[in-house]
Design an enzyme around this catalytic site. Sequence first.
Site, mmCIF file in Angstrom:
data_model
loop_
_atom_site.group_PDB
_atom_site.id
_atom_site.type_symbol
_atom_site.label_atom_id
_atom_site.label_comp_id
_atom_site.label_asym_id
_atom_site.label_seq_id
_atom_site.Cartn_x
_atom_site.Cartn_y
_atom_site.Cartn_z
ATOM 1 N NE ARG B 43 -4.000 -2.020 2.184
ATOM 2 C CZ ARG B 43 -3.884 -2.947 3.131
ATOM 3 N NH1 ARG B 43 -2.947 -2.820 4.041
ATOM 4 N NH2 ARG B 43 -4.679 -3.964 3.165
ATOM 5 C CE LYS B 65 -2.572 12.927 -14.968
ATOM 6 N NZ LYS B 65 -3.147 13.167 -16.310
ATOM 7 C CD GLU B 107 4.242 15.522 -23.817
ATOM 8 O OE1 GLU B 107 3.565 16.526 -23.523
ATOM 9 O OE2 GLU B 107 3.745 14.397 -24.020
ATOM 10 C CE LYS B 149 3.342 16.543 -15.463
ATOM 11 N NZ LYS B 149 3.462 15.341 -16.284
ATOM 12 C CD GLU B 159 -6.002 15.161 -15.879
ATOM 13 O OE1 GLU B 159 -4.831 14.794 -15.656
ATOM 14 O OE2 GLU B 159 -6.644 14.847 -16.883
ATOM 15 N NE ARG B 163 -1.337 16.006 -13.477
ATOM 16 C CZ ARG B 163 -0.590 15.302 -12.646
ATOM 17 N NH1 ARG B 163 -0.859 15.324 -11.370
ATOM 18 N NH2 ARG B 163 0.423 14.592 -13.084
ATOM 19 C CG ASN B 167 -3.603 15.216 -20.647
ATOM 20 O OD1 ASN B 167 -2.519 14.632 -20.661
ATOM 21 N ND2 ASN B 167 -4.435 15.130 -19.640
ATOM 22 C CG HIS B 170 -1.231 14.335 -24.321
ATOM 23 N ND1 HIS B 170 -0.706 15.563 -24.651
ATOM 24 C CD2 HIS B 170 -0.230 13.664 -23.683
ATOM 25 C CE1 HIS B 170 0.552 15.629 -24.208
ATOM 26 N NE2 HIS B 170 0.857 14.497 -23.618
ATOM 27 C CG HIS B 174 -3.683 9.049 -25.241
ATOM 28 N ND1 HIS B 174 -4.253 9.419 -24.046
ATOM 29 C CD2 HIS B 174 -2.343 9.083 -25.035
ATOM 30 C CE1 HIS B 174 -3.294 9.671 -23.162
ATOM 31 N NE2 HIS B 174 -2.136 9.482 -23.746
ATOM 32 C CG HIS B 187 3.602 9.841 -25.380
ATOM 33 N ND1 HIS B 187 2.247 9.637 -25.494
ATOM 34 C CD2 HIS B 187 3.751 10.881 -24.511
ATOM 35 C CE1 HIS B 187 1.609 10.505 -24.737
ATOM 36 N NE2 HIS B 187 2.492 11.276 -24.135
#
Lengths: 286, 286
Positions: B43, B65, B107, B149, B159, B163, B167, B170, B174, B187
């Site tokens: 955990r 993330k 980016e 960032k 987010e 935030r 993206n 993106h 994606h 990417h």
Amino acid sequence: METLMKVFDKAIETRLDRRSTFVALGGGVIGDMCGFAAAAFLRGVNFIQIPTTLMAQVDSSVGGKTGINHPLGKNLIGAFYQPQCVLIDTDTLNTLPDRELASGIAEVVKYGLIRDPEFFRWQEKNMQSLLARDPSALAHAIKRSCENKAEVVSLDEKESGLRATLNLGHTFGHAIENGIGYGQWLHGEAVAAGTVMAVDMSHRLGWIDDTIQERVLAILQQAKLPIAPPEIMTVEKFKDVMAVDKKVADGLLRLILLKGPLGSCVFTGDYDRNALDETLRAFCKC
Amino acid sequence: METLMKVFDKAIETRLDRRSTFVALGGGVIGDMCGFAAAAFLRGVNFIQIPTTLMAQVDSSVGGKTGINHPLGKNLIGAFYQPQCVLIDTDTLNTLPDRELASGIAEVVKYGLIRDPEFFRWQEKNMQSLLARDPSALAHAIKRSCENKAEVVSLDEKESGLRATLNLGHTFGHAIENGIGYGQWLHGEAVAAGTVMAVDMSHRLGWIDDTIQERVLAILQQAKLPIAPPEIMTVEKFKDVMAVDKKVADGLLRLILLKGPLGSCVFTGDYDRNALDETLRAFCKC
């Protein structure tokens, strides 16, 4: 892990989004897994617990510990993830098997031993009502258990110390569950035997009176819970599993042990190793 | 998921405890996976990022993330889990392939477009130095990217809105990565093509000047990044993948679109659907 992946597959296939709510309806395994799925799906969605066993109602559904088992140990993979709500309907207990009911009682007894002597005395007087599923006795036991757990967790959510005391008997208990194979004994049955072992060790260390040990044995026997590990458990099996316990830090196994008057305990690695060895030998044939 | 399980297996077999530290040494996939492993093992254990690609240094290693991919989509399973430290050694870029370097630059360009027009102008002047791996140019680009960032993430870690602007490009990107198969394009290459599509859509909506669109095309071309999706992408493929994007809420796909002067953007589902359809048709043969 396979079941968890099926939950993710279904969630993705049905295009659940970030505003979804995962609802865990069932016992502790369902709640733990559903909670971890909610924690990890899209990096976290809403989550509601509806526990249907006494064990889940008095313990596992409250406090945000979620996770899944690994072949080498219980709950080694998981997250701290609080549900938005825990909804308990005591009517679900009407159809719970007797063994499952007793299993939950092992955790109820735990709260009395670690921090709530008044609750322990209440249990000593009302155990027959609990076993007879008297609704008001059950409601009181569940309420006091949740209150105790919530108080502890709110003081130490990530288990830096205090929260670990909720694991009285669990280190020995996990070893039993792992040693004999998960599912052979119910969790609370293993916890009951583990509690007896922890109390035995506390007594060997001279940390508690004889009367406390006697009362623990008596209340667990009244609940028809095991008061010793099964015969196939060996000292070696205990030591093997306890070495991978989450509470090991820097190679030292810390244990929750009763110390002082009823309702007092410590979480410590500072104890005489011989007492642990003697306890293991006292409860194992080899 | 299989690789993640191997990490857990190894961690458990070698009896790592709660005071362990997981160190991610590598690119973004390593960092994302190692971070999720650190988040879920017992955990949560300590975690340090040592990103070795430009993409990971300017973006993925910062902000917490973490996650792994699912056959149906990227990073659908994961956690928000901050590293204790991100350690960037720009010497690792000396041996990075050109395509990987350019991928990271996609980016870097993003930060300029969404919130830092001065940085964008600096990039327009210094793109050749970046591509030539001038150490001081790279150091500045990495520093400004991480600062941008970190500012965004500190304002909106989970987010809820702001935030998401990180993206830009993106969602289209994606869809490209998923549509052609992960790993076919890097990417940042997919993000570059996706950025061109998002900018095209912003332009169709009348939200930005012609000059901004031209400057985006020019800077990405200078970096030898793709400025359109590969020919096998169809309108249908885009729509299929975009429907399971994490930013879908209540069935509505929200997008990051430029709006206003250079350095301004919005995250919104409030746009003319026709503009999206027109953009997809403009970039796809069928």
